[in-house]
Design a protein around this motif. Structure first.
Motif, PDB file in Angstrom:
ATOM      1  N   LEU A 471       0.828  -1.205   0.000  1.00 59.37           N
ATOM      2  CA  LEU A 471       0.000   0.000   0.000  1.00 59.37           C
ATOM      3  C   LEU A 471       0.860   1.252   0.000  1.00 59.37           C
ATOM      4  O   LEU A 471       0.522   2.248  -0.655  1.00 59.37           O
ATOM      5  CB  LEU A 471      -0.917  -0.011   1.223  1.00 59.37           C
ATOM      6  CG  LEU A 471      -2.016  -1.078   1.229  1.00 59.37           C
ATOM      7  CD1 LEU A 471      -2.744  -1.094   2.568  1.00 59.37           C
ATOM      8  CD2 LEU A 471      -3.001  -0.852   0.096  1.00 59.37           C
ATOM      9  N   ASN A 472       1.964   1.225   0.718  1.00 59.02           N
ATOM     10  CA  ASN A 472       2.846   2.393   0.750  1.00 59.02           C
ATOM     11  C   ASN A 472       3.503   2.625  -0.605  1.00 59.02           C
ATOM     12  O   ASN A 472       3.515   3.748  -1.121  1.00 59.02           O
ATOM     13  CB  ASN A 472       3.906   2.198   1.830  1.00 59.02           C
ATOM     14  CG  ASN A 472       4.835   3.400   1.949  1.00 59.02           C
ATOM     15  OD1 ASN A 472       4.404   4.506   2.271  1.00 59.02           O
ATOM     16  ND2 ASN A 472       6.105   3.195   1.668  1.00 59.02           N
ATOM     17  N   GLY A 543       3.544   6.736   0.509  1.00 59.15           N
ATOM     18  CA  GLY A 543       2.096   6.635   0.343  1.00 59.15           C
ATOM     19  C   GLY A 543       1.370   6.734   1.666  1.00 59.15           C
ATOM     20  O   GLY A 543       0.226   7.170   1.732  1.00 59.15           O
ATOM     21  N   ILE A 544       2.034   6.334   2.757  1.00 57.60           N
ATOM     22  CA  ILE A 544       1.464   6.424   4.100  1.00 57.60           C
ATOM     23  C   ILE A 544       2.079   7.625   4.806  1.00 57.60           C
ATOM     24  O   ILE A 544       3.300   7.720   4.931  1.00 57.60           O
ATOM     25  CB  ILE A 544       1.731   5.138   4.901  1.00 57.60           C
ATOM     26  CG1 ILE A 544       1.102   3.938   4.184  1.00 57.60           C
ATOM     27  CG2 ILE A 544       1.199   5.248   6.315  1.00 57.60           C
ATOM     28  CD1 ILE A 544       1.460   2.607   4.793  1.00 57.60           C
ATOM     29  N   ASN A 545       1.241   8.563   5.225  1.00 61.15           N
ATOM     30  CA  ASN A 545       1.686   9.783   5.900  1.00 61.15           C
ATOM     31  C   ASN A 545       2.496  10.699   4.990  1.00 61.15           C
ATOM     32  O   ASN A 545       3.280  11.516   5.468  1.00 61.15           O
ATOM     33  CB  ASN A 545       2.517   9.451   7.146  1.00 61.15           C
ATOM     34  CG  ASN A 545       1.668   9.056   8.320  1.00 61.15           C
ATOM     35  OD1 ASN A 545       0.719   9.742   8.663  1.00 61.15           O
ATOM     36  ND2 ASN A 545       1.981   7.933   8.927  1.00 61.15           N
ATOM     37  N   GLY A 546       2.332  10.554   3.686  1.00 67.08           N
ATOM     38  CA  GLY A 546       3.028  11.443   2.772  1.00 67.08           C
ATOM     39  C   GLY A 546       2.418  12.837   2.754  1.00 67.08           C
ATOM     40  O   GLY A 546       1.236  13.027   3.039  1.00 67.08           O
ATOM     41  N   ALA A 547       3.244  13.832   2.420  1.00 70.94           N
ATOM     42  CA  ALA A 547       2.772  15.221   2.411  1.00 70.94           C
ATOM     43  C   ALA A 547       2.169  15.620   1.074  1.00 70.94           C
ATOM     44  O   ALA A 547       1.353  16.535   1.001  1.00 70.94           O
ATOM     45  CB  ALA A 547       3.926  16.160   2.750  1.00 70.94           C
ATOM     46  N   PRO A 558      -3.961   8.720  -4.198  1.00 71.10           N
ATOM     47  CA  PRO A 558      -4.565   8.510  -2.868  1.00 71.10           C
ATOM     48  C   PRO A 558      -3.487   8.262  -1.824  1.00 71.10           C
ATOM     49  O   PRO A 558      -2.515   7.549  -2.070  1.00 71.10           O
ATOM     50  CB  PRO A 558      -5.433   7.266  -3.069  1.00 71.10           C
ATOM     51  CG  PRO A 558      -4.799   6.541  -4.208  1.00 71.10           C
ATOM     52  CD  PRO A 558      -4.229   7.598  -5.115  1.00 71.10           C
ATOM     53  N   LYS A 559      -3.649   8.866  -0.667  1.00 68.60           N
ATOM     54  CA  LYS A 559      -2.701   8.698   0.432  1.00 68.60           C
ATOM     55  C   LYS A 559      -3.420   8.132   1.651  1.00 68.60           C
ATOM     56  O   LYS A 559      -4.633   8.251   1.788  1.00 68.60           O
ATOM     57  CB  LYS A 559      -2.055  10.041   0.792  1.00 68.60           C
ATOM     58  CG  LYS A 559      -1.179  10.634  -0.306  1.00 68.60           C
ATOM     59  CD  LYS A 559       0.172   9.968  -0.359  1.00 68.60           C
ATOM     60  CE  LYS A 559       1.092  10.682  -1.337  1.00 68.60           C
ATOM     61  NZ  LYS A 559       2.462  10.161  -1.304  1.00 68.60           N
ATOM     62  N   TYR A 560      -2.662   7.543   2.542  1.00 72.08           N
ATOM     63  CA  TYR A 560      -3.200   6.974   3.771  1.00 72.08           C
ATOM     64  C   TYR A 560      -2.687   7.808   4.946  1.00 72.08           C
ATOM     65  O   TYR A 560      -1.475   7.919   5.153  1.00 72.08           O
ATOM     66  CB  TYR A 560      -2.777   5.516   3.921  1.00 72.08           C
ATOM     67  CG  TYR A 560      -3.175   4.664   2.734  1.00 72.08           C
ATOM     68  CD1 TYR A 560      -4.441   4.095   2.657  1.00 72.08           C
ATOM     69  CD2 TYR A 560      -2.292   4.451   1.677  1.00 72.08           C
ATOM     70  CE1 TYR A 560      -4.822   3.335   1.565  1.00 72.08           C
ATOM     71  CE2 TYR A 560      -2.661   3.693   0.576  1.00 72.08           C
ATOM     72  CZ  TYR A 560      -3.926   3.136   0.531  1.00 72.08           C
ATOM     73  OH  TYR A 560      -4.296   2.395  -0.559  1.00 72.08           O
TER      74      TYR A 560
END
Length: 718
Positions: A471-472, A543-547, A558-560
């Motif tokens: 996912l990241n 992808g996770i906690n991206g700015a 899409p980001k998580y």
């Protein structure tokens, strides 16, 4: 105090039925991986999960009945179906623990190596099961009638009804299919916008948005109207009070206001939320979690004393023949396995652990596994405040580190590893106690369940790490960056990497990998690619906690948010490196305190403040549907019946289907051509660019959930 309620299991002790057999174990592992992956996806989006035991039990009963009709084999016994749900439920609890801790590594500037994620998942998952085993007699047997275990009791009822021939998984399968189809049309084909948003021009800084997703609608239905309303209230405070107030008072400033580096007048609403409101929400969530923990202090003391008493009496049946329904794994295996796991924690170099850290894991782990198991018996696993226990563990760990002088960036991974293992152990300990309660009611063999739990924890832990990285990577953006004043020695950067994803189609050069764990000038902590001249060429935005929300070509990604993981990183950085904007955090703390004085649960409200409004809104809609269903129903259902009602089963399917579809779409998006091949948004621009059309299919799905809840369609078989 021992319970006086007489217990008579559905399957008596003298009956010997097939139980721990190969096919149920395999089925449990498969379903555990599926629901573990969907729970991970959900926790990365909104920081919460729901119990998987009931839908797994329903699916197990129906699948085995289908096998019996199709292949002429015998039907599974109730004990075998119980083994399936026991094995499968471990995936959800481990997924939650991983999602609320491991992504914090990305914010702190480290990389999420698969070895570290897998090690933490396995060690925490197995430790949670082993630490719960000595508590079974005190919490499950001795406290029967005192601790209700609402979800475990409901799951037992599903298994018993299924044994009598009355239950069906049609509702769960229908929800699963709708979730997959809806998500594919929405996020895969991009026929309509998945997060329609509208800023209010007449009220600067405010906006309304809704993520029209099946999984969040399902979450709202399951958690019910009260909690979903409180969450929405937190989101409204964030979007219609805090952000407009920051715009009103800060738009005239001529210098950036810490911790942001831009003028407020130049910032978007999302940038204001990330720079200021996020810290306020973090303070509220931390305070809410700690308050809920303090409210449970009597329970903690009672559970801990009961656990010690149980340990002393663990040999109560020595020399006697132990009944099948009272057989646990031997204490030699429990203690020996726990010691081996702690030794592995201490010895693993990737965790950067020491003896003190390993001892803290033992102390905090047993304490919070005990608390989690007890609270699960009172309020259920879905409502168990595991995040509050994790925050408390992290705060205590960081404060101990400060007291002995272990401050700075070198100790951040150690502190996070301690919190992660304790979090996963606590989460899986609560799930273990719930499964053992289900087995206690139906007449299962505890030893067989405990073996199944260890197998389920091990297999799910292995797969969850790969799912997290997938996912990241799927939503990672390689953004071109140039910092002329910064120069790095490439001889110290031994790892070589190429640009991946769509950006990699245009750049096939090799770059040196820079993991910047301490900000340097304008370059924030994170991962960068450095060219042969020692200059930064790319920011690898995760992808996770991206700015970043869009690629350099303007394509949206899409980001998580992984809200709980961001909270963990803020606590670690704030205490060990003194970088936290305490004024903003204290605003959130006192918001939580005010709510508690008003008699309102502060934790769900704080989560609403902490999440984007788009996440709270569909949860609210789901809660309102359940309110209308229950209000219009002529027959008042018991708590056990409500936990396994048609609406809840359909919602479980929506969550699993929407989440699994989201993971599948993420796999497709790793390759540029695959993602673009199914994107038809340009062909239906009159729909995909509309701000109102997304509410049409979402409203239809809401009506279907209501119809199933009212039993107008998909009526359960009696």
């Amino acid at each position: 105090m021992a319970s006086t309620v007489e217990h008579k299991p559905f399957i008596s002790d003298d009956k010997k039925l097939p139980e721990l057999t190969i096919l149920p174990i395999i089925m449990g592992v498969i379903l555990g991986i599926i629901f573990g992956a969907s729970s991970l996806y959900l926790a990365l989006k909104v920081g919460m999960t729901v119990s998987a035991s009931i839908p797994v039990a329903v699916l197990s009963i129906t699948i085995f009945k289908g096998f019996s009709k199709a292949f002429g084999i015998r039907q599974a016994t109730i004990l075998e179906n119980n083994i399936v749900q026991t094995t499968g439920s471990a995936g959800e609890s481990i997924a939650f623990g991983v999602a609320v801790t491991m992504p914090a590594l990305l914010i702190l500037g480290y990389n999420m190596e698969i070895e570290r994620i897998m090690l933490v998942s396995i060690l925490g998952g197995l430790l949670g099961v082993l630490m719960m085993i000595p508590l079974r007699w005190a919490l499950i047997v001795k406290s029967h009638g005192e601790l209700t275990y609402p979800e475990g009791t409901a799951c037992a009822e599903v298994l018993i009804v299924g044994e009598k021939g009355g239950t069906s998984a049609v509702t769960v399968f229908t929800g699963f299919g709708i979730g997959i189809l809806y998500k594919f049309l929405n996020v895969g084909l991009k026929i309509w916008n998945d997060v329609p948003e509208k800023a209010l021009s007449w009220y600067k800084g405010s906006y309304f948005s809704t993520e029209v997703s099946p999984e969040l609608l399902g979450v709202g239905y399951i958690i019910g109207p009260r909690i979903s309303c409180i969450m929405l209230a937190g989101g409204l405070l964030s979007s219609f009070v805090l952000t407009p107030a920051i715009v009103l008072f800060g738009s005239g400033l001529t210098t950036p206001l810490f911790p942001a580096t831009k003028l407020i007048s130049e910032m978007s609403i999302h940038e204001i939320w990330r720079s200021y409101v996020l810290y306020i929400g973090a303070g509220a969530v931390a305070a809410g979690g700690i308050i809920s923990l303090f409210q449970s202090l009597p329970t903690i003391a009672k559970s801990f004393m009961g656990a010690l008493e149980n340990l002393k009496g663990s040999g109560r049946n020595k020399g006697q023949k132990v009944k099948r329904t009272e057989r646990d794994l031997s204490m030699n295996i429990v203690l020996g396995g726990s010691l081996l796991l702690v030794a592995a924690i201490w010895a693993a170099p990737t965790l950067k652990m020491n003896l003190l850290g390993a001892l803290m894991i033992v102390i905090f782990g047993f304490l919070f596994v005990t608390v989690s198991s007890r609270l699960t018996g009172e309020i259920g696993s879905s409502s168990n405040p595991i995040s509050g226990m994790t925050v408390a563990t992290l705060l205590l760990t960081c404060l101990i580190f400060v007291m002995i002088g272990w401050v700075g960036i070198d100790y951040r991974v150690t502190a996070l590893s301690i919190a992660a293992i304790v979090c996963i152990a606590s989460s899986n300990g609560g799930t273990t106690s719930q499964d053992l309660k289900t087995g206690f009611i139906v007449g299962a063999t505890p030893k067989n369940q405990q073996i199944a739990l260890l197998i389920g924890a091990l297999t799910s832990a292995i797969v969850i790490g790969y799912t997290l990285l997938l996912l990241n990577d799927a939503s990672t953006i390689y953004a071109k960056r140039s910092f002329p004043d910064l120069n790095f020695n490439i001889s110290e950067l031994t790892q070589i990497e190429r640009v991946k994803g769509p950006e990699g189609e245009k750049d096939s050069n090799d770059y040196h990998v820079l993991q910047l764990v301490d900000p340097r000038g304008p370059a924030a902590a994170g991962k960068y690619l450095v060219d042969s001249n020692g200059k930064i060429a790319y920011l690898v935005d995760p992808g996770i906690n991206g700015a970043l929300k869009t690629r350099d070509d303007g394509t949206a990604v899409p980001k998580y948010e992984a809200p709980k993981a961001r909270l963990m990183s803020l606590i670690i950085d704030g205490i060990l490196t003194q970088k936290l904007p305490w004024s903003l955090v204290l605003l959130g703390v006192f918001i939580a305190i005010v709510l508690e004085f008003c008699g309102i649960a502060s934790l769900p409200f704080a989560v609403g403040v902490y999440l984007p409004l788009s996440s709270s809104t569909p949860i609210f809609f789901g809660g309102m549907i359940r309110w209308f269903v229950e209000r219009s129903s002529k027959k008042k259902k018991s708590a056990d019946e409500a936990e396994s009602s048609p609406g809840v089963l359909l919602s479980s399917g929506l969550i699993a289907g929407g989440s699994i579809s989201g993971i599948g779409i993420a796999i497709l998006s790793i390759k540029e051509n695959w993602g673009n091949a199914i994107d038809i948004s340009k062909n239906v621009s009159f729909l995909s660019e509309s701000d109102w059309f997304p509410y049409v299919p979402f409203a239809l799905m809401m009506f279907f959930v209501y119809a199933v809840g009212r039993e107008w369609v998909l009526k359960p078989k009696k």
